[in-house]
Write a protein that holds these residues in place. Structure first.
Motif, PDB file in Angstrom:
ATOM      1  N   ASP A 279      10.405   0.367 -11.108  1.00 45.31           N
ATOM      2  CA  ASP A 279      10.345  -0.513 -10.099  1.00 45.31           C
ATOM      3  C   ASP A 279      11.850  -0.583  -9.303  1.00 45.31           C
ATOM      4  OD1 ASP A 279       9.181  -2.482  -8.437  1.00 45.31           O
ATOM      5  OD2 ASP A 279      10.152  -4.063  -9.398  1.00 45.31           O
ATOM      6  N   SER A 280      13.091  -0.650 -10.155  1.00 54.27           N
ATOM      7  CA  SER A 280      14.188  -0.711  -9.616  1.00 54.27           C
ATOM      8  C   SER A 280      14.653   0.445  -8.615  1.00 54.27           C
ATOM      9  CB  SER A 280      15.294  -1.015 -10.779  1.00 54.27           C
ATOM     10  OG  SER A 280      16.520  -0.798 -10.222  1.00 54.27           O
TER      11      SER A 280
ATOM     12  N   GLU B 216       0.038  -6.410 -13.786  1.00 60.04           N
ATOM     13  CA  GLU B 216      -1.168  -7.074 -14.042  1.00 60.04           C
ATOM     14  C   GLU B 216      -1.948  -6.779 -15.223  1.00 60.04           C
ATOM     15  OE1 GLU B 216      -2.948  -6.851 -10.345  1.00 60.04           O
ATOM     16  OE2 GLU B 216      -1.852  -8.319  -9.354  1.00 60.04           O
ATOM     17  N   ALA B 217      -1.912  -5.277 -15.615  1.00 61.63           N
ATOM     18  CA  ALA B 217      -2.729  -4.646 -16.665  1.00 61.63           C
ATOM     19  C   ALA B 217      -2.020  -5.227 -17.960  1.00 61.63           C
ATOM     20  CB  ALA B 217      -2.751  -3.160 -16.623  1.00 61.63           C
TER      21      ALA B 217
ATOM     22  N   ILE C  46       1.206   6.342  -5.314  1.00 60.72           N
ATOM     23  CA  ILE C  46       0.183   5.198  -5.199  1.00 60.72           C
ATOM     24  C   ILE C  46       0.494   4.383  -4.251  1.00 60.72           C
ATOM     25  CG2 ILE C  46      -0.510   3.329  -6.649  1.00 60.72           C
ATOM     26  CD1 ILE C  46      -0.416   5.228  -9.016  1.00 60.72           C
ATOM     27  N   ASN C  47       1.957   3.971  -4.024  1.00 58.16           N
ATOM     28  CA  ASN C  47       2.386   3.071  -3.064  1.00 58.16           C
ATOM     29  C   ASN C  47       1.909   3.487  -1.595  1.00 58.16           C
ATOM     30  OD1 ASN C  47       3.284   1.271  -5.003  1.00 58.16           O
ATOM     31  ND2 ASN C  47       5.358   1.681  -4.547  1.00 58.16           N
TER      32      ASN C  47
ATOM     33  N   PHE D  18       2.479  -1.939  -4.962  1.00 59.07           N
ATOM     34  CA  PHE D  18       1.193  -1.804  -5.460  1.00 59.07           C
ATOM     35  C   PHE D  18       1.252  -1.216  -7.011  1.00 59.07           C
ATOM     36  CE2 PHE D  18      -3.001  -0.037  -6.612  1.00 59.07           C
ATOM     37  CZ  PHE D  18      -3.873  -0.931  -6.269  1.00 59.07           C
ATOM     38  N   ALA D  19       2.000  -0.270  -7.263  1.00 58.05           N
ATOM     39  CA  ALA D  19       2.097   0.353  -8.429  1.00 58.05           C
ATOM     40  C   ALA D  19       2.558  -0.335  -9.629  1.00 58.05           C
ATOM     41  CB  ALA D  19       2.578   1.956  -8.347  1.00 58.05           C
ATOM     42  N   ALA D  20       3.803  -1.031  -9.267  1.00 57.40           N
ATOM     43  CA  ALA D  20       4.321  -1.901 -10.433  1.00 57.40           C
ATOM     44  C   ALA D  20       3.611  -2.954 -10.317  1.00 57.40           C
ATOM     45  CB  ALA D  20       5.672  -2.198  -9.594  1.00 57.40           C
TER      46      ALA D  20
END
Length: 178
Positions: A23-24, A170-171, A154-155, A163-165
């Motif tokens: 994410d970074s 969430e999972a 994915i993003n 979205f991907a992060a």
């Protein structure tokens, strides 16, 4: 018949730390401030340098878990459009890795392609890789780049930079609840 590379036998690793690093890097790629700051870059480098061998192994397993989860999502997305995930993801990934000769050695690109194909066919990337021996130092940058490129793919597909992060976070949240 169950495969020895079935994800149920794979360690999940430190998915949270792996996600934080990816994410970074995504935020740096998108120009959102993270990692473009030299202090943030130094903190990330200090974090990875401070890892004990077990923690480093957990981070690698976490990156493999991300790759598996990203490819699982991509496989479902492409199948919804009657497309093959391998055909639509692997060539672009290989081309992108080849454009990074300063940080990605050419001889590790086939391993990363195999890792993604394994994940795309429902196998654990870490267990698939383990059958060929220990991870090499040269594979670490390419492993991180592979996870980053899949997240970015994915993003782009979702037209959402987070979205991907968010999907992984969430999972992870659902997994700890139940």
């Amino acid at each position: 018949m169950s495969s020895p590379c079935d994800p149920q036998y794979a360690p999940a690793g430190d998915v949270g730390a792996a996600l934080m690093m990816i994410d970074s890097r995504l935020k740096a790629m998108y120009g959102d401030g993270a990692e473009t700051d030299p202090v943030q870059r130094q903190l990330t480098e200090q974090f990875t340098a401070s890892l004990a061998p077990k923690e480093a192994d957990d981070l690698v397993d976490g990156a493999c878990t991300l790759i598996y989860m990203f490819m699982r999502w991509l496989r479902m997305a492409y199948e919804d459009h009657d497309k093959d995930v391998i055909e639509y993801v692997v060539p672009g990934l290989v081309a992108s890795l080849r454009m990074m000769p300063k940080s990605i050695r050419p001889e590790v690109i086939p391993t990363m392609a195999g890792l993604v194909v394994a994940a795309g066919t429902g196998l654990s990337p870490s267990l698939w890789r383990k059958q060929y021996g220990d991870w090499t130092k040269d594979e670490m940058n390419s492993l991180e780049a592979t996870a980053l490129l899949l997240a970015e793919h994915i993003n782009r597909l979702t037209d959402n930079r987070d979205f991907a992060a968010r999907m992984i976070a969430e999972a992870m949240s659902r997994a700890t609840e139940g």
